[in-house]
Design a protein around this motif. Structure first.
Motif, PDB file in Angstrom:
ATOM      1  N   ASP A  63       6.693  20.313  27.540  1.00 45.68           N
ATOM      2  CA  ASP A  63       5.921  20.606  26.433  1.00 45.68           C
ATOM      3  C   ASP A  63       4.702  21.565  26.905  1.00 45.68           C
ATOM      4  OD1 ASP A  63       4.524  18.355  27.371  1.00 45.68           O
ATOM      5  OD2 ASP A  63       3.566  18.426  25.392  1.00 45.68           O
ATOM      6  N   VAL A  64       4.482  22.517  26.254  1.00 44.28           N
ATOM      7  CA  VAL A  64       3.370  23.468  26.484  1.00 44.28           C
ATOM      8  C   VAL A  64       2.283  23.431  25.512  1.00 44.28           C
ATOM      9  CG1 VAL A  64       2.588  25.682  27.145  1.00 44.28           C
ATOM     10  CG2 VAL A  64       4.757  24.976  28.032  1.00 44.28           C
ATOM     11  N   THR A  65       1.130  22.954  25.589  1.00 44.83           N
ATOM     12  CA  THR A  65       0.175  23.153  24.381  1.00 44.83           C
ATOM     13  C   THR A  65      -0.962  24.044  24.989  1.00 44.83           C
ATOM     14  OG1 THR A  65       0.779  20.812  23.934  1.00 44.83           O
ATOM     15  CG2 THR A  65      -1.522  21.490  23.072  1.00 44.83           C
ATOM     16  N   LEU A  66      -1.718  24.801  23.862  1.00 45.26           N
ATOM     17  CA  LEU A  66      -2.633  25.732  24.180  1.00 45.26           C
ATOM     18  C   LEU A  66      -4.118  25.437  23.452  1.00 45.26           C
ATOM     19  CD1 LEU A  66      -0.983  29.076  24.897  1.00 45.26           C
ATOM     20  CD2 LEU A  66      -1.426  27.342  26.698  1.00 45.26           C
ATOM     21  N   LEU A  67      -4.888  25.336  23.918  1.00 44.79           N
ATOM     22  CA  LEU A  67      -6.199  25.253  23.309  1.00 44.79           C
ATOM     23  C   LEU A  67      -7.012  26.796  23.260  1.00 44.79           C
ATOM     24  CD1 LEU A  67      -8.728  24.159  21.671  1.00 44.79           C
ATOM     25  CD2 LEU A  67      -9.562  23.351  23.971  1.00 44.79           C
ATOM     26  N   ASP A  68      -6.870  27.387  22.170  1.00 51.06           N
ATOM     27  CA  ASP A  68      -7.447  28.710  22.152  1.00 51.06           C
ATOM     28  C   ASP A  68      -8.885  28.519  22.298  1.00 51.06           C
ATOM     29  OD1 ASP A  68      -8.618  31.115  21.393  1.00 51.06           O
ATOM     30  OD2 ASP A  68      -6.831  31.760  20.235  1.00 51.06           O
ATOM     31  N   LEU A  69      -9.543  29.023  23.323  1.00 52.61           N
ATOM     32  CA  LEU A  69     -11.170  28.833  23.492  1.00 52.61           C
ATOM     33  C   LEU A  69     -11.974  29.620  22.425  1.00 52.61           C
ATOM     34  CD1 LEU A  69     -10.959  28.160  27.352  1.00 52.61           C
ATOM     35  CD2 LEU A  69     -11.129  26.465  25.777  1.00 52.61           C
ATOM     36  N   SER A  70     -11.479  30.528  22.063  1.00 48.73           N
ATOM     37  CA  SER A  70     -12.151  31.429  21.294  1.00 48.73           C
ATOM     38  C   SER A  70     -12.247  30.831  19.684  1.00 48.73           C
ATOM     39  CB  SER A  70     -11.553  32.856  21.103  1.00 48.73           C
ATOM     40  OG  SER A  70     -10.484  32.918  20.423  1.00 48.73           O
ATOM     41  N   ILE A  71     -11.612  30.124  19.601  1.00 53.10           N
ATOM     42  CA  ILE A  71     -11.470  29.610  17.927  1.00 53.10           C
ATOM     43  C   ILE A  71     -11.333  27.877  18.102  1.00 53.10           C
ATOM     44  CG2 ILE A  71     -10.605  31.609  16.746  1.00 53.10           C
ATOM     45  CD1 ILE A  71      -7.921  30.451  16.480  1.00 53.10           C
ATOM     46  N   VAL A  82     -16.381  21.560  20.011  1.00 49.22           N
ATOM     47  CA  VAL A  82     -15.455  20.763  20.693  1.00 49.22           C
ATOM     48  C   VAL A  82     -14.965  19.443  20.089  1.00 49.22           C
ATOM     49  CG1 VAL A  82     -15.363  19.505  23.125  1.00 49.22           C
ATOM     50  CG2 VAL A  82     -16.491  21.855  23.043  1.00 49.22           C
ATOM     51  N   ALA A  83     -15.740  18.806  19.286  1.00 50.46           N
ATOM     52  CA  ALA A  83     -15.338  17.486  18.662  1.00 50.46           C
ATOM     53  C   ALA A  83     -14.079  17.792  18.027  1.00 50.46           C
ATOM     54  CB  ALA A  83     -16.413  17.076  17.834  1.00 50.46           C
ATOM     55  N   ASN A  84     -13.995  18.768  17.265  1.00 50.16           N
ATOM     56  CA  ASN A  84     -12.769  19.179  16.477  1.00 50.16           C
ATOM     57  C   ASN A  84     -11.661  19.419  17.131  1.00 50.16           C
ATOM     58  OD1 ASN A  84     -14.023  19.114  14.084  1.00 50.16           O
ATOM     59  ND2 ASN A  84     -14.542  21.143  13.768  1.00 50.16           N
ATOM     60  N   ALA A  85     -11.762  19.918  18.387  1.00 49.69           N
ATOM     61  CA  ALA A  85     -10.564  20.160  19.309  1.00 49.69           C
ATOM     62  C   ALA A  85     -10.290  18.892  19.787  1.00 49.69           C
ATOM     63  CB  ALA A  85     -11.048  21.121  20.288  1.00 49.69           C
ATOM     64  N   SER A  86     -11.081  17.992  20.112  1.00 45.43           N
ATOM     65  CA  SER A  86     -10.652  16.637  20.488  1.00 45.43           C
ATOM     66  C   SER A  86      -9.971  15.978  19.426  1.00 45.43           C
ATOM     67  CB  SER A  86     -11.943  15.955  21.119  1.00 45.43           C
ATOM     68  OG  SER A  86     -12.355  16.669  22.217  1.00 45.43           O
ATOM     69  N   LYS A  87     -10.166  16.222  18.224  1.00 42.02           N
ATOM     70  CA  LYS A  87      -9.878  15.431  17.155  1.00 42.02           C
ATOM     71  C   LYS A  87      -8.285  15.921  16.938  1.00 42.02           C
ATOM     72  CE  LYS A  87     -13.119  14.136  14.072  1.00 42.02           C
ATOM     73  NZ  LYS A  87     -13.867  14.149  12.792  1.00 42.02           N
ATOM     74  N   ASN A  88      -8.182  17.440  17.034  1.00 45.58           N
ATOM     75  CA  ASN A  88      -6.694  17.957  16.982  1.00 45.58           C
ATOM     76  C   ASN A  88      -5.833  17.484  17.962  1.00 45.58           C
ATOM     77  OD1 ASN A  88      -7.462  19.218  14.599  1.00 45.58           O
ATOM     78  ND2 ASN A  88      -8.172  21.067  15.514  1.00 45.58           N
ATOM     79  N   LEU A  89      -6.341  17.527  19.366  1.00 42.60           N
ATOM     80  CA  LEU A  89      -5.611  17.182  20.332  1.00 42.60           C
ATOM     81  C   LEU A  89      -5.117  15.908  20.141  1.00 42.60           C
ATOM     82  CD1 LEU A  89      -4.635  17.468  23.332  1.00 42.60           C
ATOM     83  CD2 LEU A  89      -6.588  16.596  24.147  1.00 42.60           C
ATOM     84  N   ALA A  90      -5.776  14.690  19.693  1.00 47.26           N
ATOM     85  CA  ALA A  90      -5.197  13.655  19.429  1.00 47.26           C
ATOM     86  C   ALA A  90      -4.140  13.436  18.546  1.00 47.26           C
ATOM     87  CB  ALA A  90      -6.465  12.482  19.029  1.00 47.26           C
ATOM     88  N   LYS A  91      -4.234  14.327  17.805  1.00 49.11           N
ATOM     89  CA  LYS A  91      -2.933  14.513  16.571  1.00 49.11           C
ATOM     90  C   LYS A  91      -1.899  15.069  17.270  1.00 49.11           C
ATOM     91  CE  LYS A  91      -6.103  14.947  12.603  1.00 49.11           C
ATOM     92  NZ  LYS A  91      -6.379  16.105  11.852  1.00 49.11           N
ATOM     93  N   THR A  92      -1.785  15.776  18.265  1.00 50.37           N
ATOM     94  CA  THR A  92      -0.921  16.619  18.897  1.00 50.37           C
ATOM     95  C   THR A  92      -0.353  16.360  20.275  1.00 50.37           C
ATOM     96  OG1 THR A  92      -2.356  18.350  20.035  1.00 50.37           O
ATOM     97  CG2 THR A  92      -1.128  18.782  17.706  1.00 50.37           C
ATOM     98  N   GLN A  93      -0.997  15.340  20.841  1.00 49.63           N
ATOM     99  CA  GLN A  93      -0.753  14.726  22.226  1.00 49.63           C
ATOM    100  C   GLN A  93      -0.675  13.452  22.296  1.00 49.63           C
ATOM    101  OE1 GLN A  93      -0.533  16.696  25.292  1.00 49.63           O
ATOM    102  NE2 GLN A  93      -0.235  18.348  23.802  1.00 49.63           N
ATOM    103  N   ASN A  94       0.648  12.684  22.961  1.00 47.64           N
ATOM    104  CA  ASN A  94       0.780  11.551  23.251  1.00 47.64           C
ATOM    105  C   ASN A  94       0.311  11.046  24.652  1.00 47.64           C
ATOM    106  OD1 ASN A  94       2.127  10.987  20.864  1.00 47.64           O
ATOM    107  ND2 ASN A  94       3.828  11.996  21.607  1.00 47.64           N
ATOM    108  N   PRO A  95      -0.220  10.019  24.761  1.00 54.13           N
ATOM    109  CA  PRO A  95      -0.846   9.471  26.143  1.00 54.13           C
ATOM    110  C   PRO A  95       0.142   9.840  27.184  1.00 54.13           C
ATOM    111  CG  PRO A  95      -1.215   7.810  24.542  1.00 54.13           C
ATOM    112  CD  PRO A  95      -0.499   8.618  23.879  1.00 54.13           C
TER     113      PRO A  95
END
Length: 127
Positions: free
Chosen positions: A42-50, A1-14
Motif C-alpha cells: 500500500d501507498v499512503t500519503l499525508l498532504d502536508l499543505s492540508i 497534526v492531531a487531526n492527521a494522527s487521528k485520520n492515520l489511525a483510521k487508515t493504517q493498521n499496525p
C-alpha cells in the motif's frame, strides 16, 4: 497534526519495516509487514499543505525492509527489500506522488537489449 494522527489511525493498521519519507508536500508511507506476517504494497500519503491522508493504492510489489529516497523532482526511488520469498530483492522502481504512478524499472531493463548501465540511465532520467 492531531487531526492527521487521528485520520492515520483510521487508515493504517499496525505494521513494521515500512518506509516513511517526505517528498515535496507529501509524507509517504509505503509497504511494511503486518503483525500476522502479511507483507503490504500500500501507498499512503499525508498532504502536508492540508494535513489530510490519502490512500494512493498499491505498488507493483509487496515490500518490507526496503529503502527509499526522495528526489528534488518529488519522485521517489524505492530499492531492495523483502517480498516474502527467501531472497532480498535487488529491484527498484520510481514512484511519482504527483501522478500516483509507478515505473517498474526492471521491465524497462528487460526490454533494453545491450544496455549495460540501464539502471544508472533510468536513475539519471529522474534526477
Amino acid at each position: 497534526v492531531a487531526n492527521a494522527s487521528k485520520n492515520l489511525a483510521k487508515t493504517q493498521n499496525p505494521k513494521k519495516s515500512d518506509q516513511a519519507l517526505s517528498s515535496g508536500i507529501y509524507l509517504m508511507i509505503h509497504g511494511g509487514k503486518m503483525i500476522d506476517g502479511t507483507i503490504l504494497k500500500d501507498v499512503t500519503l499525508l498532504d502536508l499543505s492540508i494535513m489530510q491522508w490519502h490512500n494512493h493504492g498499491t505498488s507493483p510489489s509487496s515490500l518490507c525492509g526496503h529503502s527509499s529516497i526522495s528526489l528534488d523532482s518529488g519522485d521517489v526511488i524505492i530499492y531492495g527489500g523483502w517480498g516474502g520469498n527467501l531472497d532480498i530483492s535487488d529491484s527498484f522502481s520510481v514512484y511519482s506522488p504527483k501522478s500516483n504512478r509507478f515505473i517498474d524499472c526492471e521491465q524497462v531493463i528487460k526490454k533494453c537489449s545491450g544496455c549495460r548501465n540501464a539502471k544508472a540511465e533510468i536513475f539519471l532520467l529522474h534526477v
